[in-house]
Design a protein around this motif. Structure first.
Motif, PDB file in Angstrom:
ATOM      1  N   TYR A  17       0.828  -1.210   0.000  1.00 35.89           N
ATOM      2  CA  TYR A  17       0.000   0.000   0.000  1.00 35.89           C
ATOM      3  C   TYR A  17       0.859   1.254   0.000  1.00 35.89           C
ATOM      4  CZ  TYR A  17      -4.968  -0.855   0.755  1.00 35.89           C
ATOM      5  OH  TYR A  17      -6.266  -1.126   0.590  1.00 35.89           O
ATOM      6  N   ASP A  18       1.873   1.194   0.859  1.00 33.77           N
ATOM      7  CA  ASP A  18       2.670   2.395   1.069  1.00 33.77           C
ATOM      8  C   ASP A  18       3.443   2.772  -0.180  1.00 33.77           C
ATOM      9  OD1 ASP A  18       1.755   2.217   3.599  1.00 33.77           O
ATOM     10  OD2 ASP A  18       3.456   1.014   4.276  1.00 33.77           O
ATOM     11  N   GLU A  19       3.731   1.771  -0.948  1.00 34.16           N
ATOM     12  CA  GLU A  19       4.646   2.044  -2.049  1.00 34.16           C
ATOM     13  C   GLU A  19       3.908   2.316  -3.344  1.00 34.16           C
ATOM     14  OE1 GLU A  19       7.591  -0.905  -2.222  1.00 34.16           O
ATOM     15  OE2 GLU A  19       8.208  -0.575  -0.129  1.00 34.16           O
ATOM     16  N   VAL A  20       2.629   2.070  -3.327  1.00 29.50           N
ATOM     17  CA  VAL A  20       1.917   2.234  -4.577  1.00 29.50           C
ATOM     18  C   VAL A  20       1.281   3.619  -4.599  1.00 29.50           C
ATOM     19  CG1 VAL A  20      -0.393   1.465  -3.969  1.00 29.50           C
ATOM     20  CG2 VAL A  20       0.575   0.871  -6.186  1.00 29.50           C
ATOM     21  N   ALA A  21       1.175   4.108  -5.838  1.00 24.77           N
ATOM     22  CA  ALA A  21       0.592   5.447  -5.981  1.00 24.77           C
ATOM     23  C   ALA A  21      -0.898   5.380  -5.713  1.00 24.77           C
ATOM     24  CB  ALA A  21       0.844   5.953  -7.401  1.00 24.77           C
ATOM     25  N   LEU A  22      -1.375   6.400  -5.045  1.00 24.78           N
ATOM     26  CA  LEU A  22      -2.785   6.417  -4.662  1.00 24.78           C
ATOM     27  C   LEU A  22      -3.646   6.494  -5.929  1.00 24.78           C
ATOM     28  CD1 LEU A  22      -3.580   6.641  -1.574  1.00 24.78           C
ATOM     29  CD2 LEU A  22      -4.647   8.781  -2.259  1.00 24.78           C
ATOM     30  N   GLY A  23      -4.684   5.726  -5.984  1.00 22.73           N
ATOM     31  CA  GLY A  23      -5.619   5.816  -7.097  1.00 22.73           C
ATOM     32  C   GLY A  23      -5.239   4.980  -8.297  1.00 22.73           C
ATOM     33  N   SER A  24      -4.064   4.417  -8.294  1.00 22.68           N
ATOM     34  CA  SER A  24      -3.664   3.601  -9.445  1.00 22.68           C
ATOM     35  C   SER A  24      -4.401   2.263  -9.411  1.00 22.68           C
ATOM     36  CB  SER A  24      -2.156   3.361  -9.410  1.00 22.68           C
ATOM     37  OG  SER A  24      -1.861   2.521  -8.322  1.00 22.68           O
ATOM     38  N   GLU A  25      -4.267   1.583 -10.519  1.00 20.54           N
ATOM     39  CA  GLU A  25      -4.987   0.308 -10.620  1.00 20.54           C
ATOM     40  C   GLU A  25      -4.464  -0.678  -9.592  1.00 20.54           C
ATOM     41  OE1 GLU A  25      -6.062  -2.864 -14.062  1.00 20.54           O
ATOM     42  OE2 GLU A  25      -5.285  -0.910 -14.658  1.00 20.54           O
ATOM     43  N   LEU A  26      -3.187  -0.624  -9.423  1.00 17.59           N
ATOM     44  CA  LEU A  26      -2.555  -1.527  -8.456  1.00 17.59           C
ATOM     45  C   LEU A  26      -3.115  -1.283  -7.057  1.00 17.59           C
ATOM     46  CD1 LEU A  26      -0.429  -3.662  -8.621  1.00 17.59           C
ATOM     47  CD2 LEU A  26       1.271  -1.981  -7.962  1.00 17.59           C
ATOM     48  N   HIS A  27      -3.352  -0.023  -6.803  1.00 18.71           N
ATOM     49  CA  HIS A  27      -3.891   0.328  -5.489  1.00 18.71           C
ATOM     50  C   HIS A  27      -5.273  -0.294  -5.278  1.00 18.71           C
ATOM     51  CE1 HIS A  27      -5.754   3.000  -2.463  1.00 18.71           C
ATOM     52  NE2 HIS A  27      -4.521   2.902  -1.923  1.00 18.71           N
ATOM     53  N   THR A  28      -6.087  -0.192  -6.325  1.00 22.95           N
ATOM     54  CA  THR A  28      -7.423  -0.796  -6.227  1.00 22.95           C
ATOM     55  C   THR A  28      -7.303  -2.296  -6.015  1.00 22.95           C
ATOM     56  OG1 THR A  28      -7.651   0.563  -8.188  1.00 22.95           O
ATOM     57  CG2 THR A  28      -9.667  -0.292  -7.222  1.00 22.95           C
ATOM     58  N   ASN A  29      -6.418  -2.879  -6.808  1.00 17.98           N
ATOM     59  CA  ASN A  29      -6.236  -4.332  -6.670  1.00 17.98           C
ATOM     60  C   ASN A  29      -5.809  -4.697  -5.262  1.00 17.98           C
ATOM     61  OD1 ASN A  29      -6.927  -4.579  -9.268  1.00 17.98           O
ATOM     62  ND2 ASN A  29      -4.854  -4.898 -10.055  1.00 17.98           N
ATOM     63  N   LEU A  30      -4.905  -3.902  -4.784  1.00 18.55           N
ATOM     64  CA  LEU A  30      -4.412  -4.184  -3.434  1.00 18.55           C
ATOM     65  C   LEU A  30      -5.540  -4.089  -2.428  1.00 18.55           C
ATOM     66  CD1 LEU A  30      -0.967  -2.419  -3.223  1.00 18.55           C
ATOM     67  CD2 LEU A  30      -1.467  -4.827  -2.878  1.00 18.55           C
ATOM     68  N   ARG A  31      -6.370  -3.080  -2.632  1.00 17.14           N
ATOM     69  CA  ARG A  31      -7.464  -2.927  -1.685  1.00 17.14           C
ATOM     70  C   ARG A  31      -8.387  -4.137  -1.752  1.00 17.14           C
ATOM     71  NH1 ARG A  31      -9.956   1.677  -3.396  1.00 17.14           N
ATOM     72  NH2 ARG A  31     -11.697   0.411  -4.092  1.00 17.14           N
ATOM     73  N   GLN A  32      -8.621  -4.562  -2.984  1.00 21.87           N
ATOM     74  CA  GLN A  32      -9.480  -5.736  -3.126  1.00 21.87           C
ATOM     75  C   GLN A  32      -8.850  -6.960  -2.482  1.00 21.87           C
ATOM     76  OE1 GLN A  32     -10.215  -5.757  -7.267  1.00 21.87           O
ATOM     77  NE2 GLN A  32     -12.061  -4.483  -7.094  1.00 21.87           N
ATOM     78  N   MET A  33      -7.552  -7.091  -2.698  1.00 18.56           N
ATOM     79  CA  MET A  33      -6.841  -8.211  -2.089  1.00 18.56           C
ATOM     80  C   MET A  33      -6.973  -8.172  -0.574  1.00 18.56           C
ATOM     81  SD  MET A  33      -3.461  -8.333  -4.387  1.00 18.56           S
ATOM     82  CE  MET A  33      -2.398  -9.206  -3.277  1.00 18.56           C
ATOM     83  N   ASP A  34      -6.858  -6.967  -0.083  1.00 19.92           N
ATOM     84  CA  ASP A  34      -6.956  -6.797   1.365  1.00 19.92           C
ATOM     85  C   ASP A  34      -8.342  -7.226   1.858  1.00 19.92           C
ATOM     86  OD1 ASP A  34      -5.668  -6.078   3.669  1.00 19.92           O
ATOM     87  OD2 ASP A  34      -6.662  -4.124   3.735  1.00 19.92           O
ATOM     88  N   THR A  35      -9.352  -6.804   1.119  1.00 19.18           N
ATOM     89  CA  THR A  35     -10.716  -7.173   1.508  1.00 19.18           C
ATOM     90  C   THR A  35     -10.869  -8.686   1.465  1.00 19.18           C
ATOM     91  OG1 THR A  35     -11.194  -5.348   0.037  1.00 19.18           O
ATOM     92  CG2 THR A  35     -13.043  -6.308   1.209  1.00 19.18           C
ATOM     93  N   CYS A  36     -10.346  -9.264   0.382  1.00 20.06           N
ATOM     94  CA  CYS A  36     -10.465 -10.716   0.241  1.00 20.06           C
ATOM     95  C   CYS A  36      -9.789 -11.409   1.410  1.00 20.06           C
ATOM     96  CB  CYS A  36      -9.824 -11.186  -1.054  1.00 20.06           C
ATOM     97  SG  CYS A  36     -10.748 -10.683  -2.489  1.00 20.06           S
ATOM     98  N   ALA A  37      -8.612 -10.960   1.702  1.00 27.11           N
ATOM     99  CA  ALA A  37      -7.857 -11.597   2.783  1.00 27.11           C
ATOM    100  C   ALA A  37      -8.619 -11.469   4.088  1.00 27.11           C
ATOM    101  CB  ALA A  37      -6.480 -10.944   2.905  1.00 27.11           C
ATOM    102  N   LYS A  38      -9.236 -10.313   4.280  1.00 26.90           N
ATOM    103  CA  LYS A  38      -9.966 -10.120   5.533  1.00 26.90           C
ATOM    104  C   LYS A  38     -11.205 -11.002   5.578  1.00 26.90           C
ATOM    105  CE  LYS A  38      -8.088  -5.838   6.987  1.00 26.90           C
ATOM    106  NZ  LYS A  38      -7.888  -4.478   6.485  1.00 26.90           N
ATOM    107  N   ASP A  39     -11.856 -11.117   4.426  1.00 30.43           N
ATOM    108  CA  ASP A  39     -13.009 -12.021   4.357  1.00 30.43           C
ATOM    109  C   ASP A  39     -12.581 -13.436   4.708  1.00 30.43           C
ATOM    110  OD1 ASP A  39     -14.568 -10.004   3.658  1.00 30.43           O
ATOM    111  OD2 ASP A  39     -14.761 -10.527   1.531  1.00 30.43           O
ATOM    112  N   LEU A  40     -11.465 -13.809   4.086  1.00 33.25           N
ATOM    113  CA  LEU A  40     -10.929 -15.147   4.319  1.00 33.25           C
ATOM    114  C   LEU A  40     -10.671 -15.361   5.805  1.00 33.25           C
ATOM    115  CD1 LEU A  40     -10.457 -17.160   2.163  1.00 33.25           C
ATOM    116  CD2 LEU A  40      -8.046 -16.610   2.177  1.00 33.25           C
TER     117      LEU A  40
END
Lengths: 1157, 151
Positions: free
Chosen positions: A436-459
């Protein structure tokens, strides 16, 4: 393999089969034996029969012979008679008829009368004289001829004159009587038999025809008398042969013939005639008309063997006959007797019957065999089936055991695996955060990361639920009791899901219900698990609701009712469970749990307007891994949630169920109840502080001398402190404009329960209309003041306080719960108060502001406050567009979920409930008002009390209400007090601060400014091995003004203390402590804190001092480690890291103690 | 001036972020309060000591866990120390991992499985520590920049 063994076992376990087989074989052998025996018996019978037949035959023959012999004496009767007669005649050869008549005839008659069978007797003289008797049908007749022929025999003439007469004879006397009938003369002299008899001396026998009319055959026995005559005796053939024929049997045939061929008896086989020829009897087959067909065979009678006649066997008409020939002498007549038997008449009968019997026997045996075999077959089949069943059962059992084992292993593996998975997941989430810290805010990678985070938390969530399940399955779940604020918890949970719901368009509402939760909010129980239950139910509700709202409500079940139920249970149940002591004990335990005086049953409801659960699925919903398919589609989840919830609820002595909704209502309503313990000390505290408040209130009232000072009423309930308002007071009016109907409804009901008048605005367009109406009433209200009845009758729900006072206050009622929480205070303002609660998103904001502003303009003598409800996210944005003067400085802006503490806070704004009156009165007052300020946003997550007290703290309290304050003297005094302590104003004012004592407040108040250097001049020793900790501690203590020394371990600390003590002694000031306090870490190398403390304590004894030692550990205050510190002689225990407040408290306690020492 | 305020904002935001994510807690704030004219670099000093200390401890722990027969008491002691020091600078997340680690260490005698967990824990600890170090170093860098700019 297994099944084979199983079958064997089954066979061995089935002992009834083998004997059955043995039995059947036995039956077979028995049958065989029977048949053998039968054949043997038949043979024997046959043999016996043959033997008997033979014996019988020979006996028969013998008998016949005997009978013949019996007839033998008759032979000599004639000769004997002749001799007797001859002697009586004296040998005279020639007799005259008269002589015959007188001398011979009586003898003849005598003989006829005496000799048996004799039917005819006659005397025949040579000369032709003739006298004879014969019997015919019991009548005796005499035939005689009294004329002799001429001596010349050859003279035929004479013969012609020969006449005989027949005369009847008297049977008794022998005299002739009646007329003599002439009859044709009988010439017997020329007959052969007469000649033969005349010539023989011993008489002669032959078969001749009798005299009588019938002409019966007679055996004639003749003998000569003195050579002059012949006497003959005639025996009827029939009478004699009758002796033989009388013995005849059915199957036998008998023939009798004289030697010269005269057949006497011909009985037996039809059409068979016998012809005697020279001792050989030939049998001839004859036609019925008498023609001969042919010879059958000969029977020889000549050779006799052993005196027994030899049997010869002839086949007649295909039937074997055995013929026996006998030579008989009947009355001197030699004759032949032929006796024929069927060769095997009886035997054939036996044979015939034998066959029938055999047939029957075979039939019987066959049926027996068939039945036995079928029986055996059935038995075997049954046994087979049983074996199969047994095998199946064993297999099944093995399978079950295996499955159980597998399940156990699975559970274990589950538990351990999920631990591991959790660790990896934690790593994943950590890495994602790192990225998160290293990725630019608003980039696609950031969204993906957020989704990954949500998934991991769901898991992680799913994993946790699985872990919980396995924990529950293993029975390792235990309650962790702690004190917590239930109302707070509920609000937290609801707030947590509020944004989620809002995102979906579902409002999550916390229904205060009867307010009982607020009263009993301080409880002891497992906070985490209760939260888990609520979260689970709420997340489900939000998940499956697409529109509408989700309501969460909770209340305390009436204790009186509960007790009575338990009591009734106690009465009836012991008898039911008398035998089952275990169950009874359980029940007792349960009752004990329920009868804990502090345990109160709380009922929770989570009510949604979602799709609902079909009735038939409602039961299975609580089973693990069960999801209602139609609704769960596309929603995900493991189906574990409700199962866990149920287990947890049961763990807390409660139960969960689905409440039936009324028809037409959508959604599901889950209801569960749990037992929680009420915290006693807290409630005591509250009571005390409230009592204090009451006193304050009373004295206050006295000093301000309200128009009606006597109205300070001490209610019987300690919690209730209601100050009756002055009768002239008008109740506050609340206008609600809330988008969500459910929320509106619950808020309205809550407020109405409190006796607040509530107007509800459904559409923002209606707001001006309603406000106008209120304004109109307000303005006309002045004239209404004298008649309070008007608003009493307005609506029963907006009951005035006086009415409520009439209610018996000791009964626990819904509204009382709330009243007990909100203490009423006498408002110091007679002007009415209008509170408008507006949902900012209910309509265009600017419009709403305008409406409110418009409303304000026309107000006279009326306080008005507006509470704006804002979405937490858009707070600052939405109000930017609004002109400043639109929003009053007194307006409150609240973030949105309008329930729980926010609702209570709003209620408290009302003057009856302790709110201050800084509404603007009239437009002219606005000029003097301070600058419009926006209130700083409260944190939605912060605690309910703090957030609001902070609000008030920052809010500058200004007294602008001079005109109103001048109206009541009390108000002035009060406001001056407000002025004095304006910084802490809200805190001291807040009536709900029952948790904190005034003392503490005071402490904090005086503490903070002077705290800065409260350790100045104090000498403190810090014993700490860890460099970082030491540095921090040292600098923070020196920051507080202390002089700090430090030691890196217990040994050093001891040394320092020792040195210090001895130094002091040197200086003669032994009563002065070398260190004011020692902060001691427990776990240190070389010498740990415990030992060091002990040593120091020993050492100080010599100096008669006591250096306070404060332990610093990494362990909880409740742990065993902490206790050890006290045991070691330390004075206080602090948890690392060092906190100022804690230290302060500890030092204060120690100081207090030392003061008294 | 703009750069200055931007830096300040950056600092503020970062601090807030660290608080929000649980890297740091109140204790760190306390620490910052202790910093005054007498000891202008107090926080940096303490934290750098903490870093040194932590690295030593982590190495010790790793070494102890690599042993064939793990002396869990020793590991536990290390973890305890680490926990204490991290708590004193307010490194909440590190502290929490330490607590978890200690739970496993305490249970280690019962199950061998927990040995494996310890490895995982130390990995986690190292990871958390590295994370914290990065964050704090960044924070200090920003502070230094502010100070260099004359703030």
């Amino acid at each position: 393999m297994g099944s084979n063994r199983a079958v064997q076992e089954a066979v061995s376990s089935n002992p009834s089969v083998t004997p059955q087989i043995v039995e059947s074989t036995e039956a077979l052998t028995v049958i065989l034996l029977i048949s053998c025996w039968y054949i043997a018996m038949i043979n024997r019978v046959e043999r016996h029969l043959n033997l008997n037949t033979h014996a019988f035959h020979s006996k028969l023959l013998f008998e016949i012979e005997e009978k013949a012999k019996f007839l033998h004496p008759i032979n000599s009767s004639a000769t004997n008679l002749a001799r007797v007669l001859g002697s009586s005649l004296n040998g005279s050869a020639k007799l005259s008829f008269s002589e015959i008549e007188t001398r011979v005839a009586p003898v003849l008659f005598q003989a006829l009368s005496t000799v048996t069978y004799l039917s005819q007797i006659s005397y025949i003289g040579l000369e032709g004289l003739f006298f004879s008797y014969y019997t015919e049908r019991n009548q005796t007749f005499a035939v005689y001829s009294n004329s002799s022929f001429s001596s010349d025999r050859s003279d035929p003439n004479v013969r012609k004159n020969y006449i005989s007469y027949i005369q009847s004879v008297n049977n008794k006397t022998g005299k002739l009587y009646g007329k003599a009938i002439e009859s044709p003369p009988l010439s017997m002299i020329n007959t052969s038999w007469f000649q033969a008899a005349l010539n023989s001396t011993h008489g002669y026998a032959s078969v001749e025809t009798g005299w009588n009319n019938v002409g019966d055959l007679l055996f004639l026995n003749s003998a000569r008398i003195n050579g002059g005559g012949v006497i003959s005796l005639g025996f009827p053939v029939e009478a004699l042969t009758g002796i033989f024929t009388s013995m005849d049997r059915q199957d036998e045939s008998s023939y009798l013939a004289t030697k010269d061929g005269k057949v006497l008896i011909d009985q037996g086989l039809p059409n068979i005639h016998m012809v005697l020829d020279n001792n050989v009897v030939s049998l001839q087959l004859m036609k019925p008309n008498g023609d001969q067909i042919g010879r059958v065979g000969n029977v020889s009678c000549s050779n006799l063997k052993d005196g027994m006649p030899r049997a010869s066997i002839l086949n007649i008409q295909e039937k074997e006959y055995m013929f026996s020939c006998l030579l008989l002498d009947i009355v001197g007549v030699p004759s032949v007797y032929l006796l024929g038997f069927p060769q095997n008449g009886l035997v054939s009968l036996v044979h015939k019957n034998k066959k029938v019997a055999l047939l029957l026997l075979i039939l019987m045996i066959a049926t027996m065999v068939v039945s036995t075999v079928s029986f055996v077959l059935i038995i075997i089949r049954a046994a087979k089936q049983e074996m199969h069943l047994c095998a199946a059962l064993i297999k099944q059992m093995e399978a079950t055991q295996q499955a159980e084992r597998k399940s156990m292993n699975k559970s274990l593996a589950f538990a351990s695996a999920s631990h591991d998975v959790r660790a990896s997941l934690a790593g994943l989430t950590g890495l994602i955060e790192l990225c998160y810290d290293e990725v630019a805010l608003g980039s696609e990678l950031h969204t993906n990361l957020r989704q990954m985070d949500t998934c991991a938390k769901d898991l992680l969530g799913i994993l946790n639920s699985i872990l919980d399940t396995s924990k529950i399955e293993a029975g390792k779940m235990q309650l962790e009791e702690e004190e917590f604020d239930l109302a707070q918890l509920m609000e937290d949970v609801v707030d947590l899901y509020h944004p989620v719901g809002i995102k979906k368009g579902v409002d999550v509402v916390l229904d205060p219900y009867d307010g009982s939760i607020i009263k009993f909010s301080q409880v002891k129980g497992d906070r985490g698990k209760l939260k888990q239950i609520l979260c689970n139910l709420l997340s489900n509700a939000v998940k499956f609701t697409s529109e509408g709202h989700v309501t969460v409500r909770a209340w305390v079940r009436k204790p009186s009712l509960q007790n009575s139920i338990i009591a009734s249970k106690r009465n009836c149940l012991p008898c039911l469970f008398y035998k089952n002591s275990q169950a009874y004990n359980d029940l007792e335990a349960m009752n004990a749990a329920q009868q804990d005086p502090n345990a109160i049953e709380f009922v929770f409801e989570v009510d949604d307007t979602g799709k609902g659960i079909p009735k038939e699925k409602q039961k299975s919903v609580f089973e693990n891994y069960v999801q209602v398919k139609e609704t769960a589609l596309g929603q995900g989840g493991t189906g574990l949630g409700l199962g866990i919830v149920q287990s947890l609820v049961r763990l807390m002595h409660g139960d969960i169920g689905i409440v039936d909704k009324e028809i037409g209502e959508k959604g599901t309503c889950f209801r569960f109840n749990v037992l929680l313990t009420i915290c006693e000390n807290i409630s005591c505290d509250t009571a005390k502080s409230e009592a204090l408040d009451i006193e304050e209130g009373c004295t206050h009232q006295m000093t301000v001398s309200t128009p009606n000072p006597g109205l300070c009423i001490r209610t019987p309930s300690p919690k209730l402190a209601i100050h009756t308002p002055s009768p002239r007071l008008k109740a506050s009016h609340v206008v609600l404009l809330i988008q969500n109907n459910e929320r509106m409804r619950t808020s309205q009901r809550f407020m109405e329960n409190l006796g607040i008048k509530v107007s509800v605005v459904k559409q923002w367009e209606n707001l001006p209309f309603i406000l106008r109406k209120i304004k109109h009433k307000q303005s006309s209200g002045k004239s209404d003041l004298s008649s309070p009845n008007e608003h009493l009758s307005r609506s029963p729900s907006s009951t005035s306080i006086t009415i409520e006072m009439d209610k018996p206050l000791n009964t626990i009622d819904g509204s009382d719960y709330i009243l007990s929480v909100f203490k009423r205070t006498t408002p110091r303002c007679t002007s009415s108060f209008i509170l408008i609660v507006i949902d900012a998103s209910a309509g265009p904001l600017t419009e709403l502001c305008k409406i409110v502003a418009e409303f304000r303009k026309g107000l006279h003598n009326t306080c008005c406050r507006v509470v704006w409800l804002e979405k937490p996210t858009m707070r600052s944005i939405s109000f930017k567009g609004v002109e400043d003067d639109m929003i009053n400085s007194n307006d409150v802006i609240m973030s949105k979920p309008f329930h729980g503490s926010r609702l209570y806070e709003v209620v408290r704004l009302l003057p009856e409930f302790g709110g201050t009156l800084h509404g603007n009165i009239g437009k002219q007052k606005r000029e003097s008002m301070p600058q419009v300020r926006k209130m700083p946003g409260d944190h939605p997550s912060s605690s309910r009390i703090r957030s609001y007290s902070e609000n008030y703290m920052t809010q500058r309290v200004e007294l602008q209400d001079h005109s109103s304050s001048s109206e009541t003297p009390g108000k002035k005094i009060f406001s001056s007090i407000q002025n004095l302590s304006h910084v802490r104003y809200s805190k001291s004012r807040s009536p709900l601060r029952h948790g904190k004592s005034s003392k503490e407040q005071e402490l904090q108040e005086c503490g903070n400014p002077s705290n800065e250097k409260f350790l100045s001049g104090k000498k403190i020793l810090v014993a700490e091995d860890n460099l970082v900790l030491r540095m921090v501690n040292v600098s923070s203590l020196s920051g507080l003004g202390a002089i700090v020394e430090y030691a890196t371990n217990g040994q050093e600390a001891l040394q320092l203390v020792c040195n210090g003590l001895s130094d002091k002694r040197k200086h003669g000031a032994s009563n002065i402590l070398p260190y004011d306090y020692i902060l001691m870490d427990c776990e240190m190398p070389i010498m740990d804190g415990f030992e060091a403390t002990k040593k120091i304590r020993e050492m100080e004894k010599d100096y008669r001092v006591h250096i306070p030692i404060i332990a610093l550990t990494g362990h909880d205050a409740s742990s065993a480690e902490a206790k050890r510190t006290i045991e070691a002689g330390m004075d206080a225990h602090l948890v690392k890291p060092l906190r100022r407040e804690d230290l302060l408290k500890a030092i204060r306690i120690i100081d207090n103690k030392q003061k008294y020492v | 001036m703009d750069a200055m305020s931007q830096l300040r904002r950056q600092l503020h935001e970062h601090t807030a972020y660290l608080r929000k994510e649980g890297f740091l807690d109140d204790q760190f704030e306390q620490l910052q309060k202790l910093q005054d004219e007498n000891s202008p670099d107090f926080v940096v000093e303490v934290v750098s000591i903490f870093f040194e200390d932590s690295e030593k401890l982590l190495n010790n722990m790793a070494r102890a866990l690599e042993q064939k027969i793990v002396d869990f008491k020793q590991v536990d002691a290390h973890v305890h120390q680490f926990k204490g020091s991290s708590a004193s600078i307010g490194a909440m997340r590190v502290k929490n991992v330490c607590i978890e680690f200690r739970n496993y260490c305490e249970a280690q005698n019962v199950e061998e499985l927990f040995g494996c967990r310890c490895f995982r824990c130390i990995q986690k600890l190292q990871y958390e520590y590295a994370l914290l170090k990065n964050q704090l170093e960044y924070l200090f860098r920003v502070e230094q920049q502010i100070r260099a700019a004359g703030g």
